[in-house]
Scaffold this motif. Structure first.
Motif, PDB file in Angstrom:
ATOM      1  N   ASN A  12      24.468  38.643 -49.105  1.00 28.39           N
ATOM      2  CA  ASN A  12      24.689  37.530 -48.309  1.00 28.39           C
ATOM      3  C   ASN A  12      24.050  36.005 -48.605  1.00 28.39           C
ATOM      4  N   VAL A  13      24.678  35.110 -48.082  1.00 30.40           N
ATOM      5  CA  VAL A  13      23.916  33.753 -47.739  1.00 30.40           C
ATOM      6  C   VAL A  13      23.953  33.188 -46.552  1.00 30.40           C
ATOM      7  N   VAL A  14      22.628  33.015 -45.919  1.00 31.63           N
ATOM      8  CA  VAL A  14      22.762  32.651 -44.424  1.00 31.63           C
ATOM      9  C   VAL A  14      22.312  31.070 -44.217  1.00 31.63           C
ATOM     10  N   PHE A  15      22.970  30.568 -43.497  1.00 29.65           N
ATOM     11  CA  PHE A  15      22.870  29.159 -42.905  1.00 29.65           C
ATOM     12  C   PHE A  15      22.468  29.136 -41.349  1.00 29.65           C
ATOM     13  N   GLU A  16      22.003  28.166 -41.095  1.00 27.65           N
ATOM     14  CA  GLU A  16      21.520  28.131 -39.546  1.00 27.65           C
ATOM     15  C   GLU A  16      22.101  26.450 -39.013  1.00 27.65           C
ATOM     16  N   ARG A  17      22.556  26.420 -37.856  1.00 28.91           N
ATOM     17  CA  ARG A  17      22.877  25.045 -37.350  1.00 28.91           C
ATOM     18  C   ARG A  17      21.542  24.130 -37.488  1.00 28.91           C
ATOM     19  N   PHE A  18      21.914  22.796 -37.699  1.00 31.40           N
ATOM     20  CA  PHE A  18      20.754  21.829 -37.961  1.00 31.40           C
ATOM     21  C   PHE A  18      20.673  21.055 -36.627  1.00 31.40           C
ATOM     22  N   ASP A  19      19.928  21.412 -35.882  1.00 31.43           N
ATOM     23  CA  ASP A  19      20.197  20.712 -34.373  1.00 31.43           C
ATOM     24  C   ASP A  19      19.819  19.190 -34.340  1.00 31.43           C
ATOM     25  N   GLU A  20      19.281  18.744 -35.388  1.00 30.40           N
ATOM     26  CA  GLU A  20      19.111  17.320 -35.324  1.00 30.40           C
ATOM     27  C   GLU A  20      19.824  16.476 -36.290  1.00 30.40           C
ATOM     28  N   TYR A  21      21.126  17.122 -36.505  1.00 33.31           N
ATOM     29  CA  TYR A  21      21.983  16.434 -37.236  1.00 33.31           C
ATOM     30  C   TYR A  21      22.593  15.173 -36.505  1.00 33.31           C
ATOM     31  N   TRP A  22      22.791  14.103 -37.330  1.00 34.03           N
ATOM     32  CA  TRP A  22      23.303  12.836 -36.707  1.00 34.03           C
ATOM     33  C   TRP A  22      24.453  12.849 -36.102  1.00 34.03           C
ATOM     34  N   GLY A  23      25.421  13.808 -36.687  1.00 38.42           N
ATOM     35  CA  GLY A  23      26.940  13.645 -36.048  1.00 38.42           C
ATOM     36  C   GLY A  23      26.978  14.875 -34.962  1.00 38.42           C
ATOM     37  N   GLU A  24      28.345  15.116 -34.609  1.00 44.95           N
ATOM     38  CA  GLU A  24      28.813  16.187 -33.748  1.00 44.95           C
ATOM     39  C   GLU A  24      27.984  17.368 -33.901  1.00 44.95           C
ATOM     40  N   GLY A  25      27.931  17.842 -35.356  1.00 44.62           N
ATOM     41  CA  GLY A  25      27.543  19.201 -35.621  1.00 44.62           C
ATOM     42  C   GLY A  25      28.399  20.262 -35.370  1.00 44.62           C
ATOM     43  N   GLY A  26      27.821  21.509 -35.646  1.00 44.11           N
ATOM     44  CA  GLY A  26      28.368  22.658 -35.457  1.00 44.11           C
ATOM     45  C   GLY A  26      28.311  23.350 -34.171  1.00 44.11           C
ATOM     46  N   ASP A  27      29.173  24.387 -33.743  1.00 33.60           N
ATOM     47  CA  ASP A  27      29.089  24.982 -32.532  1.00 33.60           C
ATOM     48  C   ASP A  27      28.234  26.355 -32.588  1.00 33.60           C
ATOM     49  N   ILE A  28      28.680  26.804 -33.752  1.00 40.60           N
ATOM     50  CA  ILE A  28      28.156  28.393 -33.905  1.00 40.60           C
ATOM     51  C   ILE A  28      26.655  28.136 -34.499  1.00 40.60           C
ATOM     52  N   LYS A  29      25.513  29.072 -34.008  1.00 37.49           N
ATOM     53  CA  LYS A  29      24.279  28.762 -34.421  1.00 37.49           C
ATOM     54  C   LYS A  29      24.113  29.275 -36.070  1.00 37.49           C
TER      55      LYS A  29
END
Lengths: 313, 504
Positions: free
Chosen positions: B197-214
């Motif tokens: 697998n490859v694991v990603f996590e939401r970046f909460d300090e993103y400048w734009g609207e960003g993702g919904d799922i963590k």
């Protein structure tokens, strides 16, 4: 015994050298290039040349082979072209997965086939024999991977005892890991169980009709006593050899079963490394399988000595 | 008493405010999704070295360039807040977005921009990620938040090169970008495990609207036969690039199926050095006899888009719909053309196909039958992917092949440059002076309108010259468990995680 071990050891080294050379040669002959696989179709010729130099692919074939051999003797299998990490660390986890799966399958084979084999031999022609024999025939003729799909469908989709493809690493949840492996282990074990039962039953019946058994009967032994004290010891020998062969085969059948159950074991990485021409990984893995098979045959021989005092090695 | 009442009221009010703040905080989704992908992610983690389309597809969420593409194919600002282009189209001035941060929490500085641009343009002594960046003549830092890139010659497609993952902005302080992955995108990289697998996590300090799922886990599902079972069993919630067969196995009650296109030019590519294929009559005859619709019916239940040339429909302004019907099936005309050629009785040919692509193998099978109608006896040779790269793509040692060619960025250049006679990746050995001229005019055009005109001219030449037997842009199916929604297709090979949301 000492002499035997030395002889076996020398044989092992020779086998490994021949195997490694054959793989090396095959990789030299088939088309495809790990450098292109890594850099892709848009790579510049300079980048290709640089990487080729870095991986030492410009050197002559024999020189590369000897360097590789030298590496093996110092237990250094090199670095995977594809992942850029050492082959040893890449394969470590996979070996544990396959070893656990094979051992579980082997345990299942022994635990089920021995009692059933003895039982059906003892009650030949009875009702249980009439039920077990056809089932046996069916189990023997279904290949492991079909069984794998059936098990996934029945226990995974219908009964929901496990989640298909829901493999968990032993690092995060060891018991979850073992639980998941039970299902592929059964897929591996069932055809072998059938073969073992048949073999054991046949051998017991054959031994039981020999002169010494009849003599033992004449001396007042009952069927049970005769079976466990005399017949079984002789009848079990070919089965032990067979189980040795099964153990070696488990690793190879495991490669197919892994795919069915999405277990990230040796098989997946082997297939993947062959298609990406990740030579160090393929070479290390094939050598390991060869080593494994030789060790199993050695263990089988030793068990023979323990069971049968007449055999001397 | 009144005092106490007021106090209680005040306390309650304060408590409500605090609790409201809490719920508001929790409103950010903490859910997770597992997405099945067919190939292992074994590339370098340095975006400037990423090769596989499948890697860039998901790392689109981790890395951003100065600009990036949106789902309509427009180029929008990303790390740069705005861009100004000089009148002579030689100077691009970028203003750094205020307050933008890297995944490690550090602010993006103008030095990071300078370092990244020099790195991917090959100005630090390394290789440029694309030869298009050889055109960069100067990179100048103007102020703390402004940087300019000067070009040697105008290139209307320059911004689209900057909008790819290969031109991502990465921190200068990261000494080992190969293994340590730091970007500015809406998701940050957590870990990967080979073939697992490859694991990603939401970046909460993103400048734009960003993702919904963590939490997002990409599960590597190399076995195509078990993907549907894994979706049904719930081990994966979503899977991209499903085949017709896999799609049909899914229960429509539980899954939403999105249908788009793969953004590829699938064709029977002909090696023009192979004797019969240097004859335009033969090539046109083959085009007249090959029925793209029949192939689509067989390979993907009728889904897919006809192309007619080396441009696919999501390329918008470069795509010319009329070219798709030039070679409508006409067996009599095909036979006529064959009679005019040096091979009136047909000939033998081999179609080399990479065996790992089921769609291409199936296409070759249909083509074989269609070509038989005009006496061409095609045999199919299946090879593994590495052999294909080596023998067909690089060695150009083949007669014909079925493959899908993708575009590295949103410029027509990306699809058309390979047919110029001198191109290093011209694997079909196509050689047509008229094409070379039109292409040169397009590349050297100073305004977009002229460039587009000449690119369309190139596409027309490929069609009228019947350079290859163009078939389709393959359909692409995406299945998502009904617990989630909101996949959107891009004109490029991109999976945008920010579009996916949990169904409330």
């Amino acid at each position: 015994m000492g002499k035997y071990i030395i002889k076996k050891f020398i044989l092992l080294i020779i086998t490994l050298i021949i195997t490694s050379f054959v793989i090396f040669l095959i990789f030299e002959l088939v088309p495809g290039d790990p450098v292109m696989d890594k850099l892709g179709t848009r790579a510049t010729p300079e980048a290709v040349a640089a990487l080729r130099e870095k991986w030492g692919l410009n050197q002559p074939f024999l020189l590369r082979y000897f360097k590789f051999l030298l590496g093996i003797f110092t237990l250094d299998f090199g670095t995977s072209y594809t992942y850029g990490i050492s082959v040893a660390s890449l394969l470590k986890e996979k070996i544990i997965i396959n070893l656990c799966m094979s051992l579980m399958a082997l345990a299942i084979v022994i635990l089920i086939s021995f009692p059933l084999g003895v039982y059906t031999a003892k009650h030949t022609g009875g009702l249980s024999d009439k039920i077990i024999s056809p089932l046996n025939q069916a189990a023997m003729s279904i290949p492991s991977f079909v069984l794998g799909l059936l098990i996934t469908f029945l226990f995974g989709i219908v009964l929901r005892w496990f989640r298909p493809g829901g493999y968990v690493s032993y690092k995060t949840d060891f018991f979850g890991f073992l639980y998941y492996l039970i299902f592929p282990s059964f897929a591996l074990a069932i055809p072998k169980i059938a073969m073992c039962i048949r073999l054991l039953k046949g051998n017991i019946l054959e031994e039981a009709s020999k002169d010494y058994s009849i003599t033992a009967y004449a001396r007042g032994n009952n069927t049970t006593g005769l079976l466990y004290r005399h017949v079984l010891k002789n009848a079990v020998m070919p089965t032990v050899t067979f189980i040795g062969m099964i153990a070696a085969d488990m690793i190879c059948s495991g490669i197919v079963i892994e795919q069915v159950f999405s277990v990230p074991g040796l098989g997946q990485i082997l297939i993947n490394s062959i298609s990406t021409r990740d030579f160090p990984v393929v070479e290390a893995e094939v050598l390991m399988i060869a080593l494994f098979i030789m060790v199993i045959s050695f263990i089988t021989d030793v068990i023979h000595v323990i069971i049968d005092p007449r055999v001397r090695i | 008493m009144k005092k106490i009442k007021t106090l209680v009221l005040f306390c309650l009010l304060a408590l409500t405010t605090v609790l409201c703040a809490c719920t508001d905080d929790k409103a950010k989704n903490s859910g997770s999704i597992t997405i099945g992908i067919a190939q292992d992610i074994d590339d370098s983690l340095d975006p400037h070295k990423m090769v596989a389309a499948g890697t860039k597809e998901i790392f689109f969420n981790v890395f951003e360039g100065l600009v990036k593409p949106d789902s309509n194919g427009n180029i929008v600002p990303a790390v740069a807040e705005s861009v100004e282009v000089s009148e002579d189209k030689l100077c691009y001035t970028f203003k750094l977005r205020n307050g933008i941060k890297f995944h490690d929490g550090n602010a993006v500085t103008i030095e990071d921009l300078e370092y990244s641009i020099n790195k991917f343009a090959g100005r630090d002594g390394g290789e440029p990620v694309s030869s298009a960046f050889l055109n960069v003549s100067e990179v100048n830092v103007i102020s703390d938040d402004t940087i300019e890139i000067r070009l040697a010659s105008a290139d209307p497609a320059f911004l689209s090169y900057l909008a790819s993952v290969e031109a991502a902005i990465i921190p200068k302080s990261n000494a080992t970008p190969d293994t340590v992955c730091i970007g500015t995108g809406p998701y940050k990289y957590v870990s990967r495990s080979p073939l697992q697998n490859v694991v990603f996590e939401r970046f909460d300090e993103y400048w734009g609207e960003g993702g919904d799922i963590k939490n997002v886990t990409f599960k590597i599902c190399t076995n195509a036969d078990t993907i549907a079972m894994e979706l049904e069993g719930g081990t994966i919630d979503m899977c991209i690039h499903l085949t017709k067969g896999q799609k049909m196995q899914l229960d429509k009650e539980n899954f939403t199926i999105y249908e788009g296109t793969m953004n590829l030019v699938q064709a029977l590519y002909l090696n023009h050095s192979f004797e019969p294929f240097n004859d335009v009559n033969v090539r046109q005859a083959m085009n007249y006899v090959c029925d793209a619709q029949e192939i689509m019916d067989y390979v993907s239940d009728g889904a897919g888009s006809k192309i007619g040339t080396s441009i696919y429909p999501s390329f918008g302004k470069y795509f010319d719909e009329s070219l798709t019907s030039v070679y409508d099936v006409n067996v009599d005309k095909a036979k006529e053309l064959m009679a005019k050629s040096a091979y009136p009785d047909g000939f033998d040919m081999t179609i080399t196909v990479p065996s790992n692509y089921e769609q291409h193998v199936d296409t070759a099978l249909v083509l074989k039958n269609q070509l038989a109608l005009i006496g061409i006896n095609a045999s199919i040779e299946k090879v593994d992917w590495d052999t294909w790269i080596n023998d067909v793509y690089l060695g150009r040692n083949y007669e014909s092949t079925v493959i899908g060619v993708d575009a590295a960025n949103l410029s027509a250049n990306a699809l058309l440059s390979r047919f110029t006679s001198e191109a290093g990746d011209n694997f079909t050995n196509y050689n047509n002076p008229a094409y070379d001229e039109a292409f040169n005019n397009a590349v050297n055009a100073t305004d977009d309108e002229t460039a587009t005109k000449y690119f369309k001219e190139c596409a027309r030449i490929l069609n009228s010259d019947a350079a290859n037997v163009y078939i389709q842009d393959l359909p692409d199916f995406v299945a998502i468990n009904k617990k989630f929604e909101g996949y959107s297709f891009y004109p490029l090979y991109v999976l945008d995680l920010t579009k996916i949301k949990t169904v409330k």
